[in-house]
Design a protein around this motif. Sequence first.
Motif, mmCIF file in Angstrom:
data_model
loop_
_atom_site.group_PDB
_atom_site.id
_atom_site.type_symbol
_atom_site.label_atom_id
_atom_site.label_comp_id
_atom_site.label_asym_id
_atom_site.label_seq_id
_atom_site.Cartn_x
_atom_site.Cartn_y
_atom_site.Cartn_z
ATOM 1 N N ARG A 2 0.832 -1.210 0.000
ATOM 2 C CA ARG A 2 0.000 0.000 0.000
ATOM 3 C C ARG A 2 0.870 1.265 0.000
ATOM 4 O O ARG A 2 0.533 2.244 -0.640
ATOM 5 C CB ARG A 2 -0.924 0.021 1.216
ATOM 6 C CG ARG A 2 -1.837 -1.162 1.352
ATOM 7 C CD ARG A 2 -3.138 -1.106 0.651
ATOM 8 N NE ARG A 2 -4.006 -0.034 1.073
ATOM 9 C CZ ARG A 2 -4.863 0.525 0.228
ATOM 10 N NH1 ARG A 2 -4.929 0.116 -1.008
ATOM 11 N NH2 ARG A 2 -5.654 1.480 0.617
ATOM 12 N N LYS A 3 1.995 1.210 0.714
ATOM 13 C CA LYS A 3 2.881 2.371 0.763
ATOM 14 C C LYS A 3 3.471 2.654 -0.611
ATOM 15 O O LYS A 3 3.540 3.805 -1.036
ATOM 16 C CB LYS A 3 3.986 2.142 1.790
ATOM 17 C CG LYS A 3 4.882 3.341 1.941
ATOM 18 C CD LYS A 3 5.878 3.134 3.042
ATOM 19 C CE LYS A 3 6.833 4.272 3.123
ATOM 20 N NZ LYS A 3 6.460 5.336 3.973
ATOM 21 N N LEU A 4 3.869 1.612 -1.312
ATOM 22 C CA LEU A 4 4.391 1.776 -2.669
ATOM 23 C C LEU A 4 3.324 2.374 -3.573
ATOM 24 O O LEU A 4 3.592 3.311 -4.334
ATOM 25 C CB LEU A 4 4.869 0.432 -3.220
ATOM 26 C CG LEU A 4 5.343 0.427 -4.669
ATOM 27 C CD1 LEU A 4 6.545 1.350 -4.851
ATOM 28 C CD2 LEU A 4 5.698 -0.980 -5.107
ATOM 29 N N LYS A 9 1.278 6.904 -6.671
ATOM 30 C CA LYS A 9 0.158 7.793 -6.999
ATOM 31 C C LYS A 9 0.489 9.236 -6.654
ATOM 32 O O LYS A 9 0.132 10.154 -7.382
ATOM 33 C CB LYS A 9 -1.107 7.352 -6.263
ATOM 34 C CG LYS A 9 -1.777 6.153 -6.866
ATOM 35 C CD LYS A 9 -3.052 5.827 -6.113
ATOM 36 C CE LYS A 9 -3.766 4.639 -6.728
ATOM 37 N NZ LYS A 9 -5.007 4.320 -5.998
ATOM 38 N N GLY A 10 1.167 9.422 -5.536
ATOM 39 C CA GLY A 10 1.521 10.772 -5.114
ATOM 40 C C GLY A 10 2.476 11.467 -6.062
ATOM 41 O O GLY A 10 2.424 12.677 -6.251
ATOM 42 N N ILE A 55 2.742 11.715 1.505
ATOM 43 C CA ILE A 55 3.522 10.528 1.115
ATOM 44 C C ILE A 55 4.936 10.564 1.692
ATOM 45 O O ILE A 55 5.708 9.632 1.500
ATOM 46 C CB ILE A 55 3.580 10.332 -0.425
ATOM 47 C CG1 ILE A 55 4.348 11.454 -1.112
ATOM 48 C CG2 ILE A 55 2.192 10.141 -0.992
ATOM 49 C CD1 ILE A 55 4.681 11.180 -2.563
ATOM 50 N N GLY A 56 5.279 11.629 2.387
ATOM 51 C CA GLY A 56 6.583 11.703 3.045
ATOM 52 C C GLY A 56 7.706 12.218 2.176
ATOM 53 O O GLY A 56 8.874 12.055 2.508
ATOM 54 N N ALA A 57 7.379 12.877 1.064
ATOM 55 C CA ALA A 57 8.417 13.388 0.163
ATOM 56 C C ALA A 57 8.960 14.734 0.624
ATOM 57 O O ALA A 57 10.133 15.038 0.413
ATOM 58 C CB ALA A 57 7.871 13.518 -1.252
ATOM 59 N N ASP A 76 12.492 7.347 3.025
ATOM 60 C CA ASP A 76 12.658 5.891 3.063
ATOM 61 C C ASP A 76 13.172 5.397 1.711
ATOM 62 O O ASP A 76 13.270 6.159 0.749
ATOM 63 C CB ASP A 76 11.367 5.181 3.487
ATOM 64 C CG ASP A 76 10.225 5.363 2.508
ATOM 65 O OD1 ASP A 76 10.465 5.594 1.308
ATOM 66 O OD2 ASP A 76 9.068 5.270 2.948
ATOM 67 N N ALA A 77 13.515 4.152 1.622
ATOM 68 C CA ALA A 77 14.167 3.594 0.428
ATOM 69 C C ALA A 77 13.330 3.747 -0.837
ATOM 70 O O ALA A 77 13.859 4.088 -1.900
ATOM 71 C CB ALA A 77 14.505 2.127 0.656
ATOM 72 N N ILE A 78 12.031 3.504 -0.748
ATOM 73 C CA ILE A 78 11.165 3.604 -1.933
ATOM 74 C C ILE A 78 11.149 5.036 -2.445
ATOM 75 O O ILE A 78 11.387 5.303 -3.622
ATOM 76 C CB ILE A 78 9.725 3.153 -1.600
ATOM 77 C CG1 ILE A 78 9.706 1.665 -1.251
ATOM 78 C CG2 ILE A 78 8.771 3.453 -2.756
ATOM 79 C CD1 ILE A 78 8.385 1.198 -0.665
ATOM 80 N N LEU A 79 10.888 5.960 -1.556
ATOM 81 C CA LEU A 79 10.813 7.366 -1.941
ATOM 82 C C LEU A 79 12.167 7.868 -2.423
ATOM 83 O O LEU A 79 12.249 8.624 -3.389
ATOM 84 C CB LEU A 79 10.304 8.190 -0.762
ATOM 85 C CG LEU A 79 9.955 9.628 -1.045
ATOM 86 C CD1 LEU A 79 8.932 9.734 -2.172
ATOM 87 C CD2 LEU A 79 9.414 10.277 0.200
#
Length: 91
Positions: A2-4, A9-10, A55-57, A76-79
């Motif tokens: 869900r986070k990905l 989307k963000g 989304i934490g960006a 985080d790693a994904i972002l």
Amino acid sequence: MRKLERTMKGLANRRRLAIVKLLMRERELAVGDIAASIRLSVKSTSKHLGILTHIGAIERDQKSKFMYYRLVTDPDAILSRFISIIAHSRE
């Protein structure tokens, strides 16, 4: 997963991508300066900034009556991977 999905989307918007690239270059800007740079109203820009914050960006800081935005210092790693891709894009 869900986070990905939320992160993808963000970032799946050209205005939000433009904001991320702008903040990479300028480090920290007030919402009005961001709006002027991407040629969008302050109200619309604020909505995009809200999504990027969610989304934490990016993170925000209020100084006097102005809200300033900057990229998070420890994504985080994904972002982090998405930000790296954006930084190396040619548009």
